[in-house]
Scaffold this active site. Structure first.
Site, PDB file in Angstrom:
ATOM      1  N   HIS A   1       0.861  -1.188   0.000  1.00 48.21           N
ATOM      2  CA  HIS A   1       0.000   0.000   0.000  1.00 48.21           C
ATOM      3  C   HIS A   1       0.909   1.254   0.000  1.00 48.21           C
ATOM      4  O   HIS A   1       0.956   2.010   0.976  1.00 48.21           O
ATOM      5  CB  HIS A   1      -0.923  -0.028   1.224  1.00 48.21           C
ATOM      6  CG  HIS A   1      -2.100   0.883   1.143  1.00 48.21           C
ATOM      7  ND1 HIS A   1      -2.394   1.648   0.025  1.00 48.21           N
ATOM      8  CD2 HIS A   1      -3.081   1.172   2.053  1.00 48.21           C
ATOM      9  CE1 HIS A   1      -3.493   2.351   0.250  1.00 48.21           C
ATOM     10  NE2 HIS A   1      -3.920   2.087   1.471  1.00 48.21           N
TER      11      HIS A   1
ATOM     12  N   ARG B   1      -3.126  11.959   2.437  1.00 49.00           N
ATOM     13  CA  ARG B   1      -3.279  11.137   1.232  1.00 49.00           C
ATOM     14  C   ARG B   1      -3.531  12.039   0.024  1.00 49.00           C
ATOM     15  O   ARG B   1      -2.999  11.815  -1.069  1.00 49.00           O
ATOM     16  CB  ARG B   1      -4.455  10.147   1.385  1.00 49.00           C
ATOM     17  CG  ARG B   1      -4.226   9.004   2.355  1.00 49.00           C
ATOM     18  CD  ARG B   1      -3.203   8.004   1.848  1.00 49.00           C
ATOM     19  NE  ARG B   1      -3.555   7.390   0.584  1.00 49.00           N
ATOM     20  CZ  ARG B   1      -4.360   6.336   0.448  1.00 49.00           C
ATOM     21  NH1 ARG B   1      -4.884   5.753   1.509  1.00 49.00           N
ATOM     22  NH2 ARG B   1      -4.619   5.826  -0.750  1.00 49.00           N
TER      23      ARG B   1
ATOM     24  N   GLN C   1      -0.312   4.945   0.885  1.00 44.70           N
ATOM     25  CA  GLN C   1      -0.582   5.189   2.306  1.00 44.70           C
ATOM     26  C   GLN C   1       0.717   5.478   3.051  1.00 44.70           C
ATOM     27  O   GLN C   1       0.784   6.412   3.864  1.00 44.70           O
ATOM     28  CB  GLN C   1      -1.283   3.970   2.925  1.00 44.70           C
ATOM     29  CG  GLN C   1      -1.627   4.168   4.382  1.00 44.70           C
ATOM     30  CD  GLN C   1      -2.683   5.246   4.589  1.00 44.70           C
ATOM     31  OE1 GLN C   1      -3.756   5.180   4.026  1.00 44.70           O
ATOM     32  NE2 GLN C   1      -2.378   6.252   5.421  1.00 44.70           N
TER      33      GLN C   1
END
Ligand code: CP
Ligand code: NVA
Length: 310
Positions: free
Chosen positions: A136, A293, A139
């Site tokens: 990920h 983000r 993130q």
């Protein structure tokens, strides 16, 4: 891609970029975030289109990519398995060939990492990993920027990972290797990080602990994630038992540095992987982390489409 730009890049794993590229990106994030906070229009991606393909659920990833692309002047196409041919077994290579003739950038959230690699191998445009079972990176980009924003450089610091050896843990480990910090990891037996998969060049960036309390000792940042990631729901009951002692609580936070931060990628389950008084307490920066983000992905999309600015 502008003429004269270097070769097209994808962002599938954290290790796809070098430390020096991250230093550049974090500087761009600062500028882009500041402009956003000042309500200054910044639209370098007019006429550019991002396709977002979601084979798993999302709140933050969807909103941050979609809002970010519109804010930069571009537009977005949103696809899911349920409303496209993705759920009907069209070969991923064919989907990649078609979609990448129509848009400038693709973001994919899916199951096996191999699937996004196959898409990228047949794509004419950059592909971004919006989460796979294994990684990920967007993130962790936000988490790192949040740490740097609040505490300065993360090099030489200690990050404690408490919980599952999952996509987040794998990506933290790649980040520790590239950016020069140490990752303390405590997972229940059987849920360790798969080191062969992650492939670190400096094994000293990882220290493993049986006890989650020991992992938190002296940490500058304590972080965790759900016990059951998307795609593993069938294991939920077994995991609830295995992870019962891997709940970040105030006792763990007290073992960390006095000014340690707490992060969680969200969504969180209070009373499972984190106590409510930690995630809602003074050391928690989860809302800044979630907001970032937006800013880091705007810098990432700018970099992938336009290269270095200035
Ligand atoms: N942290 C994160 O990726 O959140 P979503 O699943 O809501 O996108
Ligand atoms: N590890 C979690 C992260 C969610 C953002 C999952 O994959 O479900």
């Amino acid at each position: 891609m502008k003429p004269g730009m270097s070769l097209m890049k994808h962002y599938l794993q954290f290790k796809d970029f070098r430390a020096e590229e991250y230093a550049y990106l974090f500087e761009r994030v600062r500028t882009i975030k500041q402009r956003f906070k000042n309500y200054e229009r910044y639209q370098p991606l007019v006429d550019r289109t991002l396709a977002m393909i979601f084979e798993k659920a999302s709140t933050r990833t969807r909103v941050s990519f979609e809002a970010g692309m519109y804010q930069m002047g571009g537009s977005v196409v949103h696809l899911t398995s349920g409303d496209s041919q993705f759920g009907r077994d069209e070969p991923i290579e064919d989907a990649a060939r078609v979609i990448s003739r129509m848009v400038d950038l693709v973001m994919i959230r899916t199951y096996e990492h191999a699937k996004i690699e196959r898409f990228a191998a047949h794509s004419r445009v950059p592909v971004i990993n919006g989460l796979t079972n294994e990684y990920h990176p967007c993130q962790i980009l936000a988490d790192l920027y949040t740490y740097i924003e609040q505490r300065g450089s993360i090099a030489g610091k200690v990050v404690a990972w408490v919980g599952d050896g999952n996509n987040m843990a794998n990506t933290w480990l790649q980040a520790a290797d590239i950016l020069g910090f140490t990752l303390h990891v405590s997972t229940p037996g059987g849920y360790e990080i798969n080191m062969d998969l992650v492939g670190v060049s400096n094994p000293a960036c990882l220290k493993t602990f049986k006890s989650p309390f020991a992992a938190c000792e002296g940490a500058h940042l304590v972080t965790t994630d759900v016990w059951t990631s998307m795609g593993f729901e069938a294991e939920n009951a077994v995991r609830k038992k295995a992870f019962a002692d891997w709940c970040v609580d105030t006792q763990m936070m007290q073992l960390a540095q006095d000014d340690a931060l707490f992060m969680h990628c969200l969504p969180a389950h209070r009373g499972e992987e984190v106590a409510a008084d930690v995630i809602d307490g003074p050391q928690s920066v989860v809302w800044d982390e979630a907001e970032n983000r937006l800013h880091v992905q705007k810098a990432l999309m700018e970099y992938l489409l336009l290269g270095r600015i200035g």
